[in-house]
Motif scaffolding. Structure first.
Motif, PDB file in Angstrom:
ATOM      1  N   HIS A  18       9.662   5.471  10.108  1.00 25.70           N
ATOM      2  CA  HIS A  18       9.180   4.544   9.082  1.00 25.70           C
ATOM      3  C   HIS A  18       7.966   5.117   8.359  1.00 25.70           C
ATOM      4  N   SER A  19       7.895   4.879   7.060  1.00 29.70           N
ATOM      5  CA  SER A  19       6.736   5.279   6.262  1.00 29.70           C
ATOM      6  C   SER A  19       5.748   4.123   6.229  1.00 29.70           C
ATOM      7  N   PHE A  51       0.161   1.193  10.331  1.00 37.03           N
ATOM      8  CA  PHE A  51       0.377   2.110  11.459  1.00 37.03           C
ATOM      9  C   PHE A  51      -0.532   1.736  12.623  1.00 37.03           C
ATOM     10  N   PHE A  52      -1.815   1.477  12.334  1.00 35.96           N
ATOM     11  CA  PHE A  52      -2.753   1.081  13.390  1.00 35.96           C
ATOM     12  C   PHE A  52      -2.245  -0.160  14.119  1.00 35.96           C
ATOM     13  N   TRP A  53      -1.815  -1.160  13.319  1.00 35.66           N
ATOM     14  CA  TRP A  53      -1.344  -2.420  13.900  1.00 35.66           C
ATOM     15  C   TRP A  53      -0.083  -2.187  14.745  1.00 35.66           C
ATOM     16  N   ASN A  91       0.817  -1.213   0.000  1.00 42.50           N
ATOM     17  CA  ASN A  91       0.000   0.000   0.000  1.00 42.50           C
ATOM     18  C   ASN A  91       0.850   1.263   0.000  1.00 42.50           C
ATOM     19  N   ARG A  92       0.217   2.339  -0.407  1.00 44.23           N
ATOM     20  CA  ARG A  92       0.885   3.639  -0.404  1.00 44.23           C
ATOM     21  C   ARG A  92       0.989   4.149   1.043  1.00 44.23           C
ATOM     22  N   ALA A  93       2.146   4.660   1.403  1.00 45.78           N
ATOM     23  CA  ALA A  93       2.350   5.168   2.754  1.00 45.78           C
ATOM     24  C   ALA A  93       1.472   6.392   3.008  1.00 45.78           C
ATOM     25  N   ALA A  94       0.854   6.455   4.184  1.00 46.29           N
ATOM     26  CA  ALA A  94      -0.015   7.574   4.536  1.00 46.29           C
ATOM     27  C   ALA A  94       0.660   8.526   5.516  1.00 46.29           C
ATOM     28  N   LEU A  95       1.740   8.057   6.164  1.00 44.13           N
ATOM     29  CA  LEU A  95       2.417   8.894   7.156  1.00 44.13           C
ATOM     30  C   LEU A  95       3.817   8.382   7.407  1.00 44.13           C
ATOM     31  N   LYS A  96       4.631   9.266   7.981  1.00 43.58           N
ATOM     32  CA  LYS A  96       5.966   8.897   8.428  1.00 43.58           C
ATOM     33  C   LYS A  96       5.952   8.965   9.941  1.00 43.58           C
TER      34      LYS A  96
END
Length: 331
Positions: A22-23, A29-31, A11-16
């Motif tokens: 890490h991107s 990120f949730f996990w 998937n496309r990274a939504a945040l760093k």
């Protein structure tokens, strides 16, 4: 060019991530965020199966994320906990009355029981009334003493085994800095503990499942999860001493992102020279609540007590005017 998630690679990274750099995509990120909180809970042995846990709910981002994550992890890993929401109404017009509406919505959203205790109900005073008496300079000192006891009293009403608070890594690091600046060795040793318990009457253990979670990541989690939280700052907090420590910490973080965790680890590894006399935590001679002094009156600065402190200890009679002023700190 779009950045791919460094975890799943699909998937496309939504945040760093501010914490690791890490991107990540939202799902990863949730996990990662939830698993880190789970690791904190397990490694710190914060809970035991069958316990009733009260979550200190203010309606802010920290307590809202805490309630959401604990509910998710309790179901995912079968902790076997009974979760409850516990809120304190300090009586701050335009701030707490609005945030409590958020807490009431959280109660419906997470399907958790809610108990609200108020300063007015417990002490006969609201923070608005206290500020009128003591002014803006030391109001947070009074509120801190009142709030700690209010959480304990509310927890006893609910008969909970533990209280969870939403203190995050930034909060802990700020407290370390504050205690260093104050030269308060006793509190400096205690403030980094992930779980605290006292032997005082009615004392209920408290824990911080979000101790290692960065404030920025808590905000990102709440934002991407679309959690319902209240974001207005307390109208009295700009005058608090903590604000100076927070500003200093943010400046450090801008230069060195690991500064927050570095400060926490420094506090955790603090050792005090053998033979140094440490304050002994006891109980208030009047109300029996936990106190570092014979009478549990707030300290208004290093070594400063309420001006009526000595008169009360000597059991000298107070005038009607002195009794009226003392109500702001006497419980």
């Amino acid at each position: 060019m779009p950045v791919q998630c460094s975890s799943c690679g699909q998937n496309r990274a939504a945040l760093k991530r501010p914490k690791t750099g890490h991107s990540l995509c939202r799902s990863c990120f949730f996990w990662a965020f939830e698993e880190e909180v789970h690791h904190t809970i397990v490694s710190g042995r914060l809970f035991s199966r069958g316990e009733t846990v009260g979550i200190g709910a203010s309606g802010g981002k920290d307590s809202t994320v805490l309630a959401h994550v604990l509910k998710v992890l309790n179901e995912r890993y079968d902790y076997g906990l009974k979760l409850l929401l516990l809120s304190v109404d300090e009586g701050i017009t335009g701030y707490r009355d609005d945030s409590l509406e958020t807490v009431k919505r959280n109660q419906q959203q997470y399907d958790l029981p809610l108990k609200i205790v108020s300063y007015e109900e417990l002490y006969g005073w609201t923070m608005d009334a206290i500020v009128k008496q003591v002014g803006l300079k030391n109001n947070c000192t009074f509120c801190g003493v009142f709030r700690r006891q209010a959480l304990d009293r509310g927890a006893m009403m609910l008969n909970v085994d533990k209280i969870c608070t939403g203190h995050n890594a930034d909060d802990v690091a700020e407290t370390v800095l504050m205690n260093v600046l104050r030269g308060d060795i006793a509190r400096l040793r205690r403030c980094t503990a992930i779980s605290t318990a006292s032997d005082g009457e009615g004392a209920i253990p408290r824990c911080k499942p979000l101790k290692y979670a960065y404030e920025k990541e808590i905000v990102l989690y709440a934002y991407f999860k679309k959690l319902d939280y209240f974001s207005t700052e307390c109208i009295y907090s700009p005058n608090a001493y903590r604000g100076h420590a927070r500003t200093f910490l943010k400046d450090l973080e801008a230069v060195r992102p690991s500064a927050i965790m570095d400060v926490i680890h420094s506090g955790e590894n603090l050792s005090v020279r053998e033979g140094v006399k440490m304050p002994v935590q006891g109980t208030c001679s009047r109300c029996g609540y936990i106190s570092s002094q014979a009478l549990g009156l707030p300290k208004l600065g290093i070594g400063k007590h309420h001006r009526l402190h000595g008169k009360i200890l000597a059991q000298q009679p107070l005038t009607q005017e002195e009794e009226r002023k003392l109500k702001a700190v006497d419980f």
